[in-house]
Design an enzyme around this catalytic site. Structure first.
Site: not given
Ligand code: FAD
Ligand code: UDP
Length: 391
Positions: A177, A181, A260, A291, A316, A364, A366
Site C-alpha cells: 500500500r 518515491r 489486531r 502514531r 494509537e 484489510y 479501505d
Molecule cells: P465496519 O465499519 O466495521 O462496520 C461493521 C458494523 O457491523 C459495525 O458498525 C459493527 O458494530 C456492526 N456489527 C458487528 N457485529 C454485529 C452484530 N452482532 N450485531 C449488529 N451489528 C454488528 N479506510 C480508508 O479508506 N481510509 C483510512 O484512512 C482508513 N483508516 C482506518 C483506520 C483504522 C484504525 C481502521 C480500523 C480502519 C481504517 N480504514 C480506512 C478502513 C475502514 O474503516 C473500512 O474499510 C470500513 O469502515 C469498513 O466498513 P464495513 O462496513 O466493512 O465494516
Molecule cells: N508502515 C511502517 N512504517 C510507517 C508507516 C507504515 O512500517 O511509518 C507499514 C506498517 O506495516 C503498516 C503498513 O505500512 O501496517 C501500512 O501503513 P498504513 O499507514 O497504510 O497503515 P494503516 O493506516 O492502515 O494503519
C-alpha cells in the site's frame, strides 16, 4: 417491532449503508439495518469535539482516497470533499522525516544529496540478496523495496509495534500500500482522488440512508435472541446481509480468526498546534504508540470554527484483539487464511445470507474498496435475493 422488511442488514458500516442505499434505489425494498453500536457509520464514524472544534474519528483516522471512478462518483452524490491531501511525518531517533519514503527521507537519512538515479542505485545495492525476487512476506518485500538500513529505521519496528507478528510471517500486501518515491513528492496516497467529507463523515452517512423505507435499529445485537432481528429468527426467512465477524456468525465452531485492535489514549494540550501535522508516526520501539493523530489539522478549512488555545491528540496503541475487543485489522497469517477459507465455504451454504465487508470477509479493506465490493455484491448477489422490482 415492525418486522416488515424485504432485506435485513447487520452492520451500519459502509458496506451495509451502501447496500441499503442501492436496495431502495433499485428495488424499492424496505430495509432494516441493525447495529450493536449506538451510531451508524461503523469504523468510519466521527463526532465533533466541543472544546477544540476538531472532528474526532472515533475508531482511528479515516482518509478517503480512490482511483475508482465509479466509487468516486457514487460518494460525491452524498457529500462534497475538501481538498485535503494526506501527508505523514515520522519521528526516528530524535529527528522528523517525511513519509512515505521519498528522496527527502533518503537524503535526510544518509545526510546526502543524491539525485533520483543515484538514490535508486544505492537502494538497489542495499536491497542486496533480495533484489529481483518477488518476496511474498513483508520482511523481504520491505528490504527489496528500500534496502536494509531504511527498512530497519522506518518499517521494521513500526510494523512490529503495529502487528506484534514477525514481519516474515506477515503478507507483503500490507506494505505494498505504501509507495516509495525517488523524488520529493510526499503525498501519502497514490490515488487519483482524495479528500475529507466537507460536513464530516456522519452527515455523509446520514444522507446515504435518508429514505423512509430504510429503518435503523441501533444497540441491537444480531446474536441476542431477546430482540426480534436475530440470526435464529431471520436466517432463511428473509434475505440477510451480514457484515459482522464471520467466525462469530458460526459461533467460532472452527476456531477464531485473529485480529489486531487499537487502544486510543487522548491528550489535550494548551496549544493551537502540537505536532504541526495531522499524523505523526513514531518508528522506534521506545515510544510505545505507533502514531499520534491531531484531528484539528485534518480540517484547516474550518479555521474559524476551531479553538486556537487547545488541541486534542490521540495516541494509537496496537495489540492483539481478545473476544471483547473491537476487531480492527485482520492479521492474515497462513493459518488465518486457511481458517477463513473454511468459514467461507460454510458461508456459501447459508440460505439467503450474503457475507460482506471487512469483518464478514476477513479482509484489510479501505473505504473505497468496501463501497466497491458492496456495489458489486448488490448487483450480483443481493438483488436476485430481494427479487422485487420497483413499481
Ligand atoms: P465496519 O465499519 O466495521 O462496520 C461493521 C458494523 O457491523 C459495525 O458498525 C459493527 O458494530 C456492526 N456489527 C458487528 N457485529 C454485529 C452484530 N452482532 N450485531 C449488529 N451489528 C454488528 N479506510 C480508508 O479508506 N481510509 C483510512 O484512512 C482508513 N483508516 C482506518 C483506520 C483504522 C484504525 C481502521 C480500523 C480502519 C481504517 N480504514 C480506512 C478502513 C475502514 O474503516 C473500512 O474499510 C470500513 O469502515 C469498513 O466498513 P464495513 O462496513 O466493512 O465494516
Ligand atoms: N508502515 C511502517 N512504517 C510507517 C508507516 C507504515 O512500517 O511509518 C507499514 C506498517 O506495516 C503498516 C503498513 O505500512 O501496517 C501500512 O501503513 P498504513 O499507514 O497504510 O497503515 P494503516 O493506516 O492502515 O494503519
Amino acid at each position: 417491532a415492525d418486522m416488515d422488511a424485504d432485506l435485513v442488514i447487520v452492520g451500519a458500516g459502509l458496506f451495509g449503508l451502501t447496500v441499503a442505499q442501492q436496495a431502495v434505489e433499485h428495488s424499492g425494498a424496505r430495509v432494516r439495518i441493525i447495529d450493536v453500536r449506538d451510531h451508524i457509520g461503523g469504523n468510519a464514524y466521527s463526532y465533533m469535539d466541543e472544546e477544540t472544534g476538531a472532528e474526532i474519528h472515533k475508531y482511528g483516522a479515516h482518509l478517503f482516497h480512490t482511483s475508482n471512478r465509479k466509487v468516486w462518483e457514487y460518494v460525491n452524490r452524498f457529500t462534497e470533499f475538501t481538498d485535503y491531501t494526506h501527508r505523514v511525518y515520522t519521528t526516528h531517533k530524535g529527528e522528523v522525516y517525511p513519509l512515505p519514503i521519498n528522496l527527502g527521507t533518503i537524503n535526510q537519512f544518509f545526510h546526502a544529496h543524491y539525485t533520483p538515479q543515484q538514490a535508486r542505485e544505492l537502494i538497489r545495492e542495499q536491497a542486496g540478496e533480495l533484489a529481483g525476487t518477488d518476496p511474498g512476506n513483508l520482511n523481504d518485500q520491505g528490504i527489496s523495496l528500500i534496502g536494509r538500513p531504511l527498512y530497519e529505521a522506518f518499517i521494521k519496528n513500526y510494523t512490529a509495534k503495529q502487528w506484534q507478528t514477525d514481519p516474515s510471517q506477515l503478507p507483503a500486501s500490507i506494505i505494498k500500500r505504501l509507495p516509495v518515491r525517488f523524488n520529493y513528492d510526499n503525498h501519502y496516497f497514490k490515488d487519483t482522488w482524495e479528500g475529507l467529507p466537507k460536513d464530516g463523515y456522519t452527515a455523509w452517512f446520514e444522507r446515504m440512508i435518508d429514505d423512509p423505507r430504510i429503518q435503523v435499529s441501533l444497540k441491537t445485537d444480531f446474536f441476542d435472541n431477546s430482540q426480534p432481528w436475530n440470526r435464529d429468527a431471520l436466517v432463511g426467512q428473509v434475505p440477510v446481509v451480514y457484515t459482522g465477524p464471520v467466525d462469530r456468525y458460526f459461533d467460532y465452531r472452527l476456531g477464531e480468526l485473529k485480529w489486531r485492535t487499537v487502544d486510543f489514549k487522548e491528550r489535550r494540550y494548551d496549544e493551537d498546534d502540537h505536532f504541526g501535522c495531522p499524523v505523526m508516526n513514531f518508528s522506534d520501539p521506545d515510544v510505545l504508540y505507533t502514531r499520534a493523530i491531531e484531528f484539528k489539522n485534518f480540517n484547516p478549512e474550518r479555521y474559524d470554527r476551531q479553538n486556537h488555545e487547545r488541541t486534542v491528540v490521540w495516541e494509537e496503541y496496537s495489540r492483539f484483539a481478545g473476544k471483547g475487543d473491537e476487531p480492527y485489522y485482520p492479521i492474515n497469517t497462513g493459518d488465518d487464511r486457511a481458517l477463513y477459507t473454511q468459514y467461507r465455504q460454510q458461508a456459501a451454504q447459508q440460505p439467503k445470507v450474503v457475507f460482506g465487508g471487512r469483518l464478514g470477509t476477513y479482509a484489510y479493506y479501505d473505504m473505497h474498496q468496501v463501497i466497491n465490493s458492496a456495489l458489486d455484491a448488490w448487483g450480483k448477489r443481493i438483488a436476485p435475493l430481494v427479487g422485487r422490482t420497483k413499481d
